[in-house]
Design a protein around this motif. Structure first.
Motif, PDB file in Angstrom:
ATOM      1  N   LEU A  50    -100.297 -15.736  38.337  1.00 46.50           N
ATOM      2  CA  LEU A  50     -99.845 -15.974  39.707  1.00 46.50           C
ATOM      3  C   LEU A  50    -100.456 -17.232  40.318  1.00 46.50           C
ATOM      4  O   LEU A  50     -99.866 -17.860  41.195  1.00 46.50           O
ATOM      5  N   ASN A  51    -101.673 -17.624  39.852  1.00 45.77           N
ATOM      6  CA  ASN A  51    -102.307 -18.812  40.426  1.00 45.77           C
ATOM      7  C   ASN A  51    -101.630 -20.119  40.001  1.00 45.77           C
ATOM      8  O   ASN A  51    -102.054 -21.199  40.404  1.00 45.77           O
ATOM      9  N   GLN A  52    -100.579 -20.020  39.185  1.00 40.87           N
ATOM     10  CA  GLN A  52     -99.796 -21.206  38.816  1.00 40.87           C
ATOM     11  C   GLN A  52     -98.676 -21.480  39.820  1.00 40.87           C
ATOM     12  O   GLN A  52     -97.924 -22.440  39.671  1.00 40.87           O
ATOM     13  N   ILE A  53     -98.580 -20.675  40.849  1.00 38.17           N
ATOM     14  CA  ILE A  53     -97.557 -20.873  41.881  1.00 38.17           C
ATOM     15  C   ILE A  53     -98.039 -21.941  42.861  1.00 38.17           C
ATOM     16  O   ILE A  53     -99.175 -21.909  43.333  1.00 38.17           O
ATOM     17  N   GLU A  54     -97.186 -22.921  43.151  1.00 36.03           N
ATOM     18  CA  GLU A  54     -97.534 -23.964  44.111  1.00 36.03           C
ATOM     19  C   GLU A  54     -97.531 -23.392  45.520  1.00 36.03           C
ATOM     20  O   GLU A  54     -96.649 -22.602  45.889  1.00 36.03           O
ATOM     21  N   ALA A  55     -98.520 -23.820  46.315  1.00 34.19           N
ATOM     22  CA  ALA A  55     -98.649 -23.331  47.686  1.00 34.19           C
ATOM     23  C   ALA A  55     -97.406 -23.640  48.515  1.00 34.19           C
ATOM     24  O   ALA A  55     -96.968 -22.823  49.329  1.00 34.19           O
ATOM     25  N   SER A  56     -96.823 -24.819  48.279  1.00 34.26           N
ATOM     26  CA  SER A  56     -95.660 -25.228  49.069  1.00 34.26           C
ATOM     27  C   SER A  56     -94.425 -24.388  48.771  1.00 34.26           C
ATOM     28  O   SER A  56     -93.467 -24.371  49.543  1.00 34.26           O
ATOM     29  N   LYS A  57     -94.447 -23.676  47.632  1.00 33.87           N
ATOM     30  CA  LYS A  57     -93.286 -22.873  47.233  1.00 33.87           C
ATOM     31  C   LYS A  57     -93.524 -21.377  47.414  1.00 33.87           C
ATOM     32  O   LYS A  57     -92.723 -20.559  46.966  1.00 33.87           O
ATOM     33  N   LEU A  58     -94.625 -21.015  48.085  1.00 33.86           N
ATOM     34  CA  LEU A  58     -95.000 -19.608  48.198  1.00 33.86           C
ATOM     35  C   LEU A  58     -93.926 -18.781  48.921  1.00 33.86           C
ATOM     36  O   LEU A  58     -93.559 -17.687  48.474  1.00 33.86           O
ATOM     37  N   ALA A  59     -93.399 -19.301  50.023  1.00 38.35           N
ATOM     38  CA  ALA A  59     -92.386 -18.568  50.785  1.00 38.35           C
ATOM     39  C   ALA A  59     -91.136 -18.318  49.950  1.00 38.35           C
ATOM     40  O   ALA A  59     -90.576 -17.212  49.950  1.00 38.35           O
ATOM     41  N   ALA A  60     -90.719 -19.359  49.199  1.00 38.34           N
ATOM     42  CA  ALA A  60     -89.532 -19.223  48.353  1.00 38.34           C
ATOM     43  C   ALA A  60     -89.779 -18.221  47.231  1.00 38.34           C
ATOM     44  O   ALA A  60     -88.881 -17.441  46.858  1.00 38.34           O
ATOM     45  N   VAL A  61     -90.999 -18.211  46.697  1.00 39.08           N
ATOM     46  CA  VAL A  61     -91.351 -17.260  45.644  1.00 39.08           C
ATOM     47  C   VAL A  61     -91.329 -15.834  46.180  1.00 39.08           C
ATOM     48  O   VAL A  61     -90.834 -14.909  45.511  1.00 39.08           O
ATOM     49  N   GLN A  62     -91.812 -15.629  47.391  1.00 41.61           N
ATOM     50  CA  GLN A  62     -91.800 -14.291  47.987  1.00 41.61           C
ATOM     51  C   GLN A  62     -90.365 -13.789  48.168  1.00 41.61           C
ATOM     52  O   GLN A  62     -90.077 -12.605  47.938  1.00 41.61           O
ATOM     53  N   GLN A  63     -89.465 -14.689  48.551  1.00 45.26           N
ATOM     54  CA  GLN A  63     -88.058 -14.309  48.685  1.00 45.26           C
ATOM     55  C   GLN A  63     -87.486 -13.891  47.334  1.00 45.26           C
ATOM     56  O   GLN A  63     -86.717 -12.935  47.219  1.00 45.26           O
ATOM     57  N   GLU A  64     -87.885 -14.620  46.294  1.00 49.65           N
ATOM     58  CA  GLU A  64     -87.401 -14.317  44.954  1.00 49.65           C
ATOM     59  C   GLU A  64     -87.949 -12.974  44.478  1.00 49.65           C
ATOM     60  O   GLU A  64     -87.246 -12.191  43.815  1.00 49.65           O
ATOM     61  N   ILE A  65     -89.203 -12.703  44.802  1.00 48.11           N
ATOM     62  CA  ILE A  65     -89.806 -11.412  44.437  1.00 48.11           C
ATOM     63  C   ILE A  65     -89.107 -10.273  45.185  1.00 48.11           C
ATOM     64  O   ILE A  65     -88.848  -9.194  44.626  1.00 48.11           O
ATOM     65  N   GLU A  66     -88.776 -10.515  46.450  1.00 45.85           N
ATOM     66  CA  GLU A  66     -88.055  -9.533  47.257  1.00 45.85           C
ATOM     67  C   GLU A  66     -86.724  -9.191  46.608  1.00 45.85           C
ATOM     68  O   GLU A  66     -86.334  -8.016  46.490  1.00 45.85           O
ATOM     69  N   GLN A  67     -86.031 -10.239  46.135  1.00 50.22           N
ATOM     70  CA  GLN A  67     -84.735 -10.033  45.492  1.00 50.22           C
ATOM     71  C   GLN A  67     -84.900  -9.292  44.169  1.00 50.22           C
ATOM     72  O   GLN A  67     -84.101  -8.409  43.826  1.00 50.22           O
ATOM     73  N   LEU A  68     -85.948  -9.629  43.424  1.00 47.39           N
ATOM     74  CA  LEU A  68     -86.228  -8.958  42.158  1.00 47.39           C
ATOM     75  C   LEU A  68     -86.485  -7.472  42.386  1.00 47.39           C
ATOM     76  O   LEU A  68     -86.013  -6.617  41.618  1.00 47.39           O
ATOM     77  N   ALA A  69     -87.230  -7.149  43.452  1.00 48.84           N
ATOM     78  CA  ALA A  69     -87.524  -5.740  43.757  1.00 48.84           C
ATOM     79  C   ALA A  69     -86.259  -4.964  44.061  1.00 48.84           C
ATOM     80  O   ALA A  69     -86.076  -3.826  43.593  1.00 48.84           O
ATOM     81  N   LYS A  70     -85.328  -5.568  44.806  1.00 47.48           N
ATOM     82  CA  LYS A  70     -84.054  -4.906  45.141  1.00 47.48           C
ATOM     83  C   LYS A  70     -83.228  -4.671  43.888  1.00 47.48           C
ATOM     84  O   LYS A  70     -82.638  -3.594  43.708  1.00 47.48           O
ATOM     85  N   GLU A  71     -83.195  -5.675  43.011  1.00 52.20           N
ATOM     86  CA  GLU A  71     -82.416  -5.532  41.777  1.00 52.20           C
ATOM     87  C   GLU A  71     -83.020  -4.447  40.875  1.00 52.20           C
ATOM     88  O   GLU A  71     -82.296  -3.726  40.186  1.00 52.20           O
ATOM     89  N   THR A  72     -84.345  -4.351  40.889  1.00 50.78           N
ATOM     90  CA  THR A  72     -85.034  -3.343  40.045  1.00 50.78           C
ATOM     91  C   THR A  72     -84.734  -1.936  40.549  1.00 50.78           C
ATOM     92  O   THR A  72     -84.490  -0.994  39.766  1.00 50.78           O
TER      93      THR A  72
END
Length: 373
Positions: free
Chosen positions: A348-370
């Motif tokens: 997880l520490n390989q995630i860029e700080a500037s992209k954190l919000a976009a990553v959280q949205q992607e995780i949110e979408q992944l959770a819904k699909e799961t």
């Protein structure tokens, strides 16, 4: 009058050669220049006076580029060896000359990019003029110390493009330094054999198998450089043009591989790109080495600007952001391993700080699909 045709299997006698010497400070490189046959030194570095009684040749004290820019073949007729001391100061002299024209200046007083290119062209043209004079030409440079990982590398203190150009045209190139003998004395030695610690070239076969030539007392050996040059010519003249061309081409490739390995920034790659010869027999190999090093450095080629660019500096999420993200993942019924596999990263520490919000949205979408799966 019949044309003198020399077959490919016969030596092509060389009357003049190009020598490139670079050295650590205070080792007498200027004094060595004066031991050339009927030498004239173009003193760009303004250091000839320090040679004292060892100054055995004529000197042109260069205060401005015009002092040497208009020299004629007649001016050089009495001399057999032309010494440029030093090539770095020569290039600076050209740049200072161009700065006299205000149109070449930027607001901060430095040369415009176009003018820098002009300086390089003037430098190259002047070098070609010296070579065309039929004299032996000796280029002297200071040594620069560069770091490549844990390895210290010594090479001529001259800009990349011009450094590579002089390397390409030189017949022999040596690094002058000091070594400690078994008796504990410090002696000067010129290494003409390339190795990981320094650049060199030896078409003249100087120094035998080791490629090392010990510098004697110049008072007792006033023709030291003249003798070296004669030895190099004699060796070159035993080779056929085909053999000589093959050896020089291999040396070019070896130096290129070494220079690519030493590249640290996109600017280094750009200097190499500018100096590559697309007509060289090993051009494809050289290009492949350049691209390989660029990939290792994670540099990309900007097609519109036609330059290599350094990778964008990475700023990862901090410890608090990492902890918050882990809690965010837990709340959605996921685990870090699943998220990392989905994002194509190892942690997880390989995630860029500037992209954190976009990553959280992607995780949110992944959770819904799961959940819906």
């Amino acid at each position: 009058m019949a044309i003198n045709i020399i077959p490919a299997d016969q030596p092509l006698l060389v009357q003049a050669i190009i020598v490139y010497l670079y050295a650590d400070p205070g080792l007498g490189k200027t004094s060595i220049g004066f031991t050339g046959e009927k030498a004239i030194s173009f003193d760009f570095d303004k250091g000839s006076h320090r040679t004292g009684e060892l100054r055995r040749g004529a000197v042109v004290q260069v205060n401005q580029w015009a002092d040497v820019a208009n020299l004629t073949p007649g001016d050089l007729a009495p001399f057999n060896t032309i010494v440029i001391d030093t090539v770095g100061a020569m290039l600076e002299s050209i740049k200072t000359h161009l700065l006299l024209n205000s149109t070449n200046k930027q607001k901060d007083g430095s040369l415009k990019l176009k003018a820098q290119g002009l300086a390089n062209n003037i430098f190259k043209q002047y070098v070609n003029t010296l070579i065309a004079s039929g004299k032996d030409v000796v280029f002297i440079a200071h040594a620069s110390e560069d770091q490549n990982g844990d390895q210290v590398i010594y090479r001529p203190d001259l800009g990349g493009k011009n450094r590579n150009e002089l390397y390409r045209i030189a017949d022999v190139m040596g690094y002058l330094t000091t070594v400690q003998t078994g008796e504990g004395k410090h002696e000067r030695v010129i290494s003409f054999r390339p190795c990981p610690t320094h650049h060199a070239k030896n078409a003249g076969g100087l120094g035998g198998e080791t490629g090392e030539v010990w510098v004697p007392d110049l008072k007792a050996n006033p023709s030291f450089l003249a003798d070296l040059i004669k030895q190099a010519k004699d060796h070159i003249n035993t080779m056929t043009p085909e053999q000589l061309a093959s050896m020089k081409a291999q040396e070019d490739l070896d130096n290129w591989i070494q220079s690519c390995a030493e590249a640290q920034y996109a600017s280094d790659l750009n200097q190499l790109t500018e100096s590559i010869d697309d007509q060289h027999i090993y051009y494809k190999n050289m290009r492949a080495e350049l691209v390989k090093r660029a990939k290792e450095m994670k540099c990309e080629f900007h097609k519109e600007r036609k330059v290599w660019v350094d990778p964008v500096e990475f700023f990862g999420i901090n410890d608090q952001q990492l902890a918050d993200l882990q809690a965010f993942i837990d709340e959605r019924g996921l685990d870090a391993k699943t998220v990392c596999e989905h994002l194509g990263i190892d942690a997880l520490n390989q995630i860029e700080a500037s992209k954190l919000a976009a990553v959280q949205q992607e995780i949110e979408q992944l959770a819904k699909e799961t959940i819906n799966a």
